[in-house]
Write an enzyme that holds these catalytic residues in place. Structure first.
Site, mmCIF file in Angstrom:
data_model
loop_
_atom_site.group_PDB
_atom_site.id
_atom_site.type_symbol
_atom_site.label_atom_id
_atom_site.label_comp_id
_atom_site.label_asym_id
_atom_site.label_seq_id
_atom_site.Cartn_x
_atom_site.Cartn_y
_atom_site.Cartn_z
ATOM 1 N N ARG A 63 0.836 -1.209 0.000
ATOM 2 C CA ARG A 63 0.000 0.000 0.000
ATOM 3 C C ARG A 63 0.868 1.255 0.000
ATOM 4 O O ARG A 63 0.553 2.229 -0.695
ATOM 5 C CB ARG A 63 -0.928 0.007 1.218
ATOM 6 C CG ARG A 63 -1.729 1.288 1.343
ATOM 7 C CD ARG A 63 -2.692 1.262 2.518
ATOM 8 N NE ARG A 63 -3.373 2.538 2.655
ATOM 9 C CZ ARG A 63 -4.345 2.787 3.540
ATOM 10 N NH1 ARG A 63 -4.757 1.823 4.344
ATOM 11 N NH2 ARG A 63 -4.902 3.979 3.600
ATOM 12 N N CYS A 88 -18.891 -2.523 1.882
ATOM 13 C CA CYS A 88 -18.073 -1.343 2.145
ATOM 14 C C CYS A 88 -18.643 -0.606 3.349
ATOM 15 O O CYS A 88 -19.853 -0.629 3.585
ATOM 16 C CB CYS A 88 -18.059 -0.430 0.916
ATOM 17 S SG CYS A 88 -17.010 1.029 1.106
ATOM 18 N N HIS A 97 -16.995 3.228 -3.422
ATOM 19 C CA HIS A 97 -16.211 4.461 -3.312
ATOM 20 C C HIS A 97 -16.590 5.475 -4.388
ATOM 21 O O HIS A 97 -15.841 6.404 -4.671
ATOM 22 C CB HIS A 97 -14.699 4.172 -3.332
ATOM 23 C CG HIS A 97 -14.227 3.445 -2.119
ATOM 24 N ND1 HIS A 97 -12.899 3.186 -1.862
ATOM 25 C CD2 HIS A 97 -14.918 2.926 -1.064
ATOM 26 C CE1 HIS A 97 -12.792 2.518 -0.717
ATOM 27 N NE2 HIS A 97 -13.999 2.359 -0.227
ATOM 28 N N TYR A 145 -14.984 9.805 -0.761
ATOM 29 C CA TYR A 145 -14.018 9.548 -1.833
ATOM 30 C C TYR A 145 -14.232 10.440 -3.054
ATOM 31 O O TYR A 145 -13.343 10.561 -3.893
ATOM 32 C CB TYR A 145 -14.065 8.073 -2.246
ATOM 33 C CG TYR A 145 -13.391 7.164 -1.250
ATOM 34 C CD1 TYR A 145 -12.027 6.901 -1.319
ATOM 35 C CD2 TYR A 145 -14.121 6.590 -0.202
ATOM 36 C CE1 TYR A 145 -11.413 6.074 -0.385
ATOM 37 C CE2 TYR A 145 -13.513 5.776 0.735
ATOM 38 C CZ TYR A 145 -12.154 5.518 0.636
ATOM 39 O OH TYR A 145 -11.530 4.720 1.566
#
Length: 440
Positions: free
Chosen positions: A95, A171, A201, A254
């Site tokens: 990441r 999510c 997102h 997002y």
């Protein structure tokens, strides 16, 4: 009641105590007999720490849930009823690369958006599809509940490239939005309902209700006057008031990467200079969490867990499994096959939308078409997800470059190629399928 077997792949995750807490709270309705926590050799130490805490939690609660820890996925999957996946291929070090490399090129580096989202998908999808193959052999009737990011892209891949039909992507963003709106209104979250539709997102709140009464305009007014909601991993930049009033729907946190790209890029650069990537921040948070988990006197989920950006994921997963098992027919926003719910998205594609949760899985609630102001962006991200999933499965370099280039956070095909080539090399170890194609 039948006794259930749940398998959690990625069981050494710092989020697992929340999952265990959710099973404990719902035990009378959702009687888990066996919970198998599965991880890989690199995660053994974390698995043992989390597993020991899980055992202390169920002992304190007095519920007869047997906790099993294993590095053998096949052993765990035999005759499972539910399989949850919360994996991070390449761990937090991967990441950090996803976030760091794009910044060199003046592009947002973020876990699930832009280049980072593409590469997390390239690494994750082949592993999830391998899990699906194991499930087909060992627990063909089990439900796959995925909350590995990028959840929408992963759901798209499972629907298109596996034989697993009983799958749902999950999510925490819609949960966070509903709780954020409730906080803005100073009311209990149970009184707030939101009509969600879009993609993972990339989901919008089309209408907001308080005690069944539509209050969308009131919430839009609050957003335009400076009140807001966000997540631990996304800085709240506020919104341009006239933009929000013109949008007329609720954006998710997002959306800041798409509607406030320059602001978010500059914020990332500042944060990177001051404290490193978000991955490095999370590494420090996880050190603190696992130090807590190792305390033999700890037998509850520590409140510090909510500092992670994915807080409430696991509770949402427990809620979903409970509703499937008990055929509750309540409304929950999940990632599932569109089946006509959103008119401008192909029926066979994955969408994030409110669904009626039944024993046969989610039944999407039709919303017709999305507002024209947001429709194009959603369609563009769906194209990105589709092409990215194909690249992950085939290891096709040109498809990966196409996916990178059509993402709205990438300024040009030239920069897309430069970022792609550097990130391919950086993640070479975790892209064997893909990298063999590049070499040949």
């Amino acid at each position: 009641m039948s006794k259930l077997k749940v398998v959690t792949i990625g069981g050494g995750s710092s989020y697992t105590p929340e999952l265990v807490e959710g099973f404990i709270k719902r035990y009378q309705e959702f009687p888990v007999k066996e919970l198998w926590l599965v991880d890989i050799a690199e995660g053994k130490e974390k698995l043992e720490a989390v597993g020991a805490l899980a055992k202390r939690m169920v002992k304190k609660a007095g519920v007869p849930i047997d906790i099993h820890l294993t590095l053998d996925r096949e052993e765990a999957l035999v005759d499972a009823d539910f399989v949850t996946t919360q994996i991070r291929v390449g761990l937090l070090e991967a990441r950090a690369k996803d976030e760091r490399i794009p910044l060199k090129y003046g592009v947002i580096g973020q876990e699930t958006n832009g280049p980072g989202g593409l590469f997390k998908g390239l690494r994750t999808i082949p592993v999830i599809l391998d899990i699906c193959k194991d499930m087909e052999r060992l627990c063909p009737n089990a439900w796959l509940i995925n909350f590995s990011n990028p959840a929408g892209m992963v759901t798209e891949a499972v629907l298109r490239y596996s034989n697993i039909k009983k799958t749902v992507g999950l999510c925490n963003v819609p949960v966070g939005m509903r709780m954020g709106v409730a906080e803005m209104l100073d009311v209990d979250a149970d009184r707030v309902q939101i009509d969600f539709a879009g993609l993972n997102h990339m989901v919008f709140g089309l209408e907001v209700y308080l005690d069944g009464e539509k209050i969308t305009a009131q919430v839009i007014d609050k957003l335009s006057s400076g009140e807001s909601y966000t997540m631990k991993n996304i800085v709240d930049q506020g919104w341009e008031p006239d933009f929000i009033k013109g949008l007329k729907v609720l954006p998710c946190p997002y959306h800041r990467y798409y509607f406030q790209t320059n602001k978010m890029l500059e914020q990332e650069k500042t944060d990177y200079k001051d404290q490193g990537t978000r991955a490095e921040v999370v590494m420090n948070l996880e050190k603190e969490l696992f130090n807590l988990y190792a305390n033999p006197d700890l037998d509850i989920k520590p409140p510090q867990l909510e500092e992670r950006g994915g807080a409430y994921y696991s509770d949402a997963a427990c809620n979903l499994m409970n509703s499937i098992y008990n055929d509750k027919r309540d409304i929950q926003p999940v990632n599932t096959r569109n089946n006509g719910a959103i008119a401008s998205i192909p029926n066979d594609s994955a969408v994030e939308v409110n669904c009626v949760i039944t024993k046969d899985g989610p039944k999407p609630v039709s919303v017709g078409d999305l507002p024209v102001a947001v429709r194009g962006l959603v369609q563009q991200i769906k194209s990105f997800e589709r092409v990215s999933a194909e690249a992950a499965v085939t290891g096709d370099y040109q498809q990966a470059l196409l996916a990178m280039t059509i993402n709205p956070l990438i300024p040009s095909d030239t920069i897309a190629k430069e970022i792609l080539d550097e990130m391919l090399e950086a993640h070479k170890y975790y892209l064997p399928n893909f990298f063999t194609s590049v070499q040949s």
